[in-house]
Design a protein around this motif. Structure first.
Motif, PDB file in Angstrom:
ATOM      1  N   VAL A   1     -55.401  34.542 -24.580  1.00 16.40           N
ATOM      2  CA  VAL A   1     -55.621  33.073 -24.115  1.00 16.40           C
ATOM      3  C   VAL A   1     -54.506  32.998 -22.805  1.00 16.40           C
ATOM      4  N   THR A   2     -55.290  32.691 -21.810  1.00 12.14           N
ATOM      5  CA  THR A   2     -54.431  32.593 -20.587  1.00 12.14           C
ATOM      6  C   THR A   2     -53.260  31.362 -20.656  1.00 12.14           C
ATOM      7  N   ARG A   3     -53.569  30.418 -21.537  1.00 15.32           N
ATOM      8  CA  ARG A   3     -52.661  29.159 -21.638  1.00 15.32           C
ATOM      9  C   ARG A   3     -51.586  29.561 -22.328  1.00 15.32           C
TER      10      ARG A   3
ATOM     11  N   GLU B   1     -44.865  33.334 -20.280  1.00 14.01           N
ATOM     12  CA  GLU B   1     -44.415  33.528 -18.926  1.00 14.01           C
ATOM     13  C   GLU B   1     -43.317  32.652 -18.447  1.00 14.01           C
ATOM     14  N   GLU B   2     -43.546  31.306 -18.764  1.00 23.12           N
ATOM     15  CA  GLU B   2     -42.534  30.402 -18.448  1.00 23.12           C
ATOM     16  C   GLU B   2     -41.060  30.723 -19.160  1.00 23.12           C
ATOM     17  N   ALA B   3     -41.184  31.205 -20.253  1.00 24.30           N
ATOM     18  CA  ALA B   3     -40.080  31.572 -20.962  1.00 24.30           C
ATOM     19  C   ALA B   3     -39.460  32.943 -20.873  1.00 24.30           C
TER      20      ALA B   3
ATOM     21  N   SER C   1     -43.632  27.016 -24.071  1.00 20.57           N
ATOM     22  CA  SER C   1     -42.846  27.989 -23.822  1.00 20.57           C
ATOM     23  C   SER C   1     -41.725  27.987 -24.682  1.00 20.57           C
ATOM     24  N   GLU C   2     -41.245  26.920 -25.233  1.00 23.19           N
ATOM     25  CA  GLU C   2     -40.113  26.956 -26.112  1.00 23.19           C
ATOM     26  C   GLU C   2     -40.268  27.726 -27.410  1.00 23.19           C
ATOM     27  N   SER C   3     -41.558  27.858 -28.018  1.00 20.58           N
ATOM     28  CA  SER C   3     -41.723  28.619 -29.083  1.00 20.58           C
ATOM     29  C   SER C   3     -41.468  30.206 -28.660  1.00 20.58           C
TER      30      SER C   3
END
Length: 261
Positions: free
Chosen positions: A213-215, A221-223, A190-192
């Motif tokens: 790609v769901t990952r 989404e976390e970001a 997520s940091e990216s």
């Protein structure tokens, strides 16, 4: 037609390439086999050039780091024993490249050589990048509506520019505001996505990321990035949970941009 309304705060659309803008089959059946089939001839032709030597040195360093791995292929240093020595070394590089590719590795050393080989092929006109037919019209429309469009792919920025510069639609580089690769961070971290927002100069919630790609979608989404998962022919199937959880589109034309006020 399913219509997905783009949230009003979105000003940037961030696109994955393989499986999103470009058929996976083009990457798997054309781009990558081209490397395996032509790497030996490419090395023999370009061996004396500084760029090729830099590529080989990087691969050699990577091979040293990989020496503990099962099946790793070492690349010997030049011993100065003439033509036989050179052919042995070229063969070692070929074997190393094929070994890395068989494991679907994405080392900088491998990507750099691949990028240079693709550049030669695209510039010679022996290869053109394929895009899904909805991509270019949609991107033109988004830009007319004032959106910025960026690419984020595990392929190097140089390789990305080659695809857009030498496509079946001609040179469409002008449609892209900027490019990111894994130098900014991996796509499942997520940091990216925070770094990308900071580099563009916007908030993460100003970005809509489209990927197959769901990952990657979860990391974005976390970001606090908006995401939609793109379902294309040849892409990996989604689980029922993923289909329920994520917003899905099968074409860029399914995105609805609320008219800017």
């Amino acid at each position: 037609m399913v219509v997905l309304s783009v949230p009003a705060e979105v000003t940037v659309i961030l696109l994955d390439l393989e499986g999103t803008t470009t058929p996976i089959a083009f990457v798997k059946d054309i781009l990558f086999p081209y490397i395996k089939e032509n790497v030996k001839e490419y090395l023999q032709t370009h061996w004396e050039e500084e760029e090729c030597q830099q590529d080989v040195n990087l691969l050699r360093k990577q091979a040293e780091e990989d020496s503990h791995l099962d099946g790793a292929v070492p690349i010997p240093a030049a011993s100065g024993n003439g033509a036989d020595d050179l052919q042995q070394m070229i063969q070692a590089v070929v074997d190393n490249v094929c070994w890395q590719m068989s494991l679907d590795r994405k080392t900088m050393a491998l990507k750099q050589l691949q990028g240079h080989m693709w550049r030669a092929a695209f510039k010679a006109g022996s290869m053109k990048a394929e895009f899904f037919e909805d991509v270019v019209p949609a991107v033109r429309k988004w830009r007319e509506a004032g959106m910025k469009v960026y690419i984020y792919s595990s392929g190097s920025v140089e390789a990305q520019k080659l695809l857009f510069g030498h496509s079946t639609e001609g040179d469409i580089l002008e449609l892209v505001d900027g490019h990111f690769d894994t130098k900014i961070g991996h796509k499942v971290e997520s940091e990216s996505y925070r770094k990308i927002a900071s580099s563009i100069g916007c908030s993460t919630n100003n970005i809509l990321f489209l990927t197959d790609v769901t990952r990657e979608a979860s990391a974005a989404e976390e970001a606090d990035v908006h995401v939609a998962v793109v379902v294309r022919p040849g892409n990996a199937g989604l689980t029922d949970d993923e289909k329920t959880y994520f917003s899905l589109i099968t074409s860029f034309s399914e995105l609805y941009l609320p008219s800017s006020t």
